[in-house]
Design an enzyme around this catalytic site. Structure first.
Site, PDB file in Angstrom:
ATOM      1  N   GLU A 165      -2.107  13.291   1.947  1.00  0.00           N
ATOM      2  CA  GLU A 165      -2.239  13.036   3.385  1.00  0.00           C
ATOM      3  C   GLU A 165      -2.082  14.319   4.217  1.00  0.00           C
ATOM      4  O   GLU A 165      -2.002  14.252   5.450  1.00  0.00           O
ATOM      5  CB  GLU A 165      -1.223  11.981   3.848  1.00  0.00           C
ATOM      6  CG  GLU A 165      -1.330  10.635   3.122  1.00  0.00           C
ATOM      7  CD  GLU A 165      -2.662   9.917   3.309  1.00  0.00           C
ATOM      8  OE1 GLU A 165      -3.502  10.381   4.097  1.00  0.00           O
ATOM      9  OE2 GLU A 165      -2.866   8.884   2.651  1.00  0.00           O
TER      10      GLU A 165
ATOM     11  N   TYR B 183      -1.021   1.514   5.841  1.00  0.00           N
ATOM     12  CA  TYR B 183      -1.790   0.680   6.775  1.00  0.00           C
ATOM     13  C   TYR B 183      -3.275   1.002   6.727  1.00  0.00           C
ATOM     14  O   TYR B 183      -4.070   0.376   7.432  1.00  0.00           O
ATOM     15  CB  TYR B 183      -1.283   0.932   8.216  1.00  0.00           C
ATOM     16  CG  TYR B 183      -1.451   2.391   8.601  1.00  0.00           C
ATOM     17  CD1 TYR B 183      -2.650   2.857   9.113  1.00  0.00           C
ATOM     18  CD2 TYR B 183      -0.431   3.314   8.372  1.00  0.00           C
ATOM     19  CE1 TYR B 183      -2.832   4.204   9.395  1.00  0.00           C
ATOM     20  CE2 TYR B 183      -0.599   4.651   8.649  1.00  0.00           C
ATOM     21  CZ  TYR B 183      -1.812   5.092   9.157  1.00  0.00           C
ATOM     22  OH  TYR B 183      -1.989   6.425   9.410  1.00  0.00           O
ATOM     23  N   GLY B 184      -3.647   2.008   5.927  1.00  0.00           N
ATOM     24  CA  GLY B 184      -5.033   2.490   5.976  1.00  0.00           C
ATOM     25  C   GLY B 184      -5.719   2.392   4.626  1.00  0.00           C
ATOM     26  O   GLY B 184      -5.724   1.334   3.999  1.00  0.00           O
ATOM     27  N   THR B 185      -6.264   3.532   4.188  1.00  0.00           N
ATOM     28  CA  THR B 185      -7.080   3.539   2.969  1.00  0.00           C
ATOM     29  C   THR B 185      -6.245   3.368   1.702  1.00  0.00           C
ATOM     30  O   THR B 185      -6.813   3.214   0.625  1.00  0.00           O
ATOM     31  CB  THR B 185      -7.874   4.851   2.868  1.00  0.00           C
ATOM     32  OG1 THR B 185      -6.946   5.947   2.792  1.00  0.00           O
ATOM     33  CG2 THR B 185      -8.785   5.050   4.064  1.00  0.00           C
ATOM     34  N   LEU B 186      -4.903   3.379   1.824  1.00  0.00           N
ATOM     35  CA  LEU B 186      -4.061   3.182   0.641  1.00  0.00           C
ATOM     36  C   LEU B 186      -3.750   1.710   0.386  1.00  0.00           C
ATOM     37  O   LEU B 186      -3.152   1.372  -0.631  1.00  0.00           O
ATOM     38  CB  LEU B 186      -2.747   3.971   0.790  1.00  0.00           C
ATOM     39  CG  LEU B 186      -2.876   5.500   0.732  1.00  0.00           C
ATOM     40  CD1 LEU B 186      -1.576   6.161   1.192  1.00  0.00           C
ATOM     41  CD2 LEU B 186      -3.210   5.976  -0.685  1.00  0.00           C
TER      42      LEU B 186
HETATM   43  N1  PCA Z   1      -3.800   6.599   4.272  1.00  0.00           N
HETATM   44  C1  PCA Z   1      -2.472   6.329   4.735  1.00  0.00           C
HETATM   45  C2  PCA Z   1      -2.506   6.795   6.147  1.00  0.00           C
HETATM   46  C3  PCA Z   1      -3.901   6.569   6.565  1.00  0.00           C
HETATM   47  C4  PCA Z   1      -4.654   6.532   5.303  1.00  0.00           C
HETATM   48  O1  PCA Z   1      -5.838   6.403   5.172  1.00  0.00           O
HETATM   49  C5  PCA Z   1      -2.220   4.848   4.678  1.00  0.00           C
HETATM   50  O2  PCA Z   1      -3.028   4.098   4.129  1.00  0.00           O
HETATM   51  O3  PCA Z   1      -1.186   4.409   5.209  1.00  0.00           O
END
Ligand code: PCA
Length: 156
Positions: free
Chosen positions: A82, A7-10
């Site tokens: 992570e 949900y984030g930077t991935l």
């Molecule tokens: N990476 C993981 C968790 C938060 C992040 O930046 C993601 O993208 O789900």
């Protein structure tokens, strides 16, 4: 093989997406997009503007993200990247499918509206002020919040 909801930077178009497609880290395949079945606060916190999904079901928004099928090597890489279990904890979350493209053998075919489960990097160990930070439905490092993610390479 496991499934991970990011949900984030991935996510696609976000600063750490390339790490999932570096074959030295293992394998990842896009299966589809989804929303969490429950609401969670997705906040941006700390001096590096890191996105965190706080494990407080019922607060915030139903969070948008992407489901990937990953091999054990990639799962280990992601856990390490992570900083599980100190920074994030990897838990299972219930998800509602928005779009599904996964067609691999041995993988179920889902349709919009179906409920499924995948691992998610959320956090149960957050600072006391984090639950009252603005929360987002869909993370974008370049959003109007102005809190651009500071990459590992750019930190000091
Ligand atoms: N990476 C993981 C968790 C938060 C992040 O930046 C993601 O993208 O789900």
């Amino acid at each position: 093989m496991s499934r991970v909801f990011v949900y984030g930077t991935l996510k696609k178009g976000q600063p750490n997406y390339f790490r999932m497609f570096n074959s030295t880290n293992g394998k990842a395949e896009f299966l589809g997009s989804a929303f969490t079945s429950e609401k969670y606060p997705l906040v941006i916190a700390g001096k590096y503007n890191i996105p965190f999904l706080l494990n407080i079901p019922g607060q915030g928004h139903r969070v948008h993200g992407e489901i990937y099928k990953v091999d054990d090597k990639m799962l280990n890489f992601l856990d390490d990247f992570e900083s599980v279990p100190t920074m994030y904890q990897r838990t299972l979350a219930k998800l509602e499918v928005k779009e599904w493209v996964g067609q691999t053998e041995g993988e179920e075919t889902l349709s919009p509206g179906n409920i499924t489960e995948a691992f998610v990097y959320s956090t149960t160990t957050y600072q006391p002020d984090w639950p009252s930070l603005p929360s987002y439905e869909s993370y974008d490092s370049h959003g109007d919040h102005g809190l651009e993610y500071v990459t590992r390479e750019a930190r000091d």
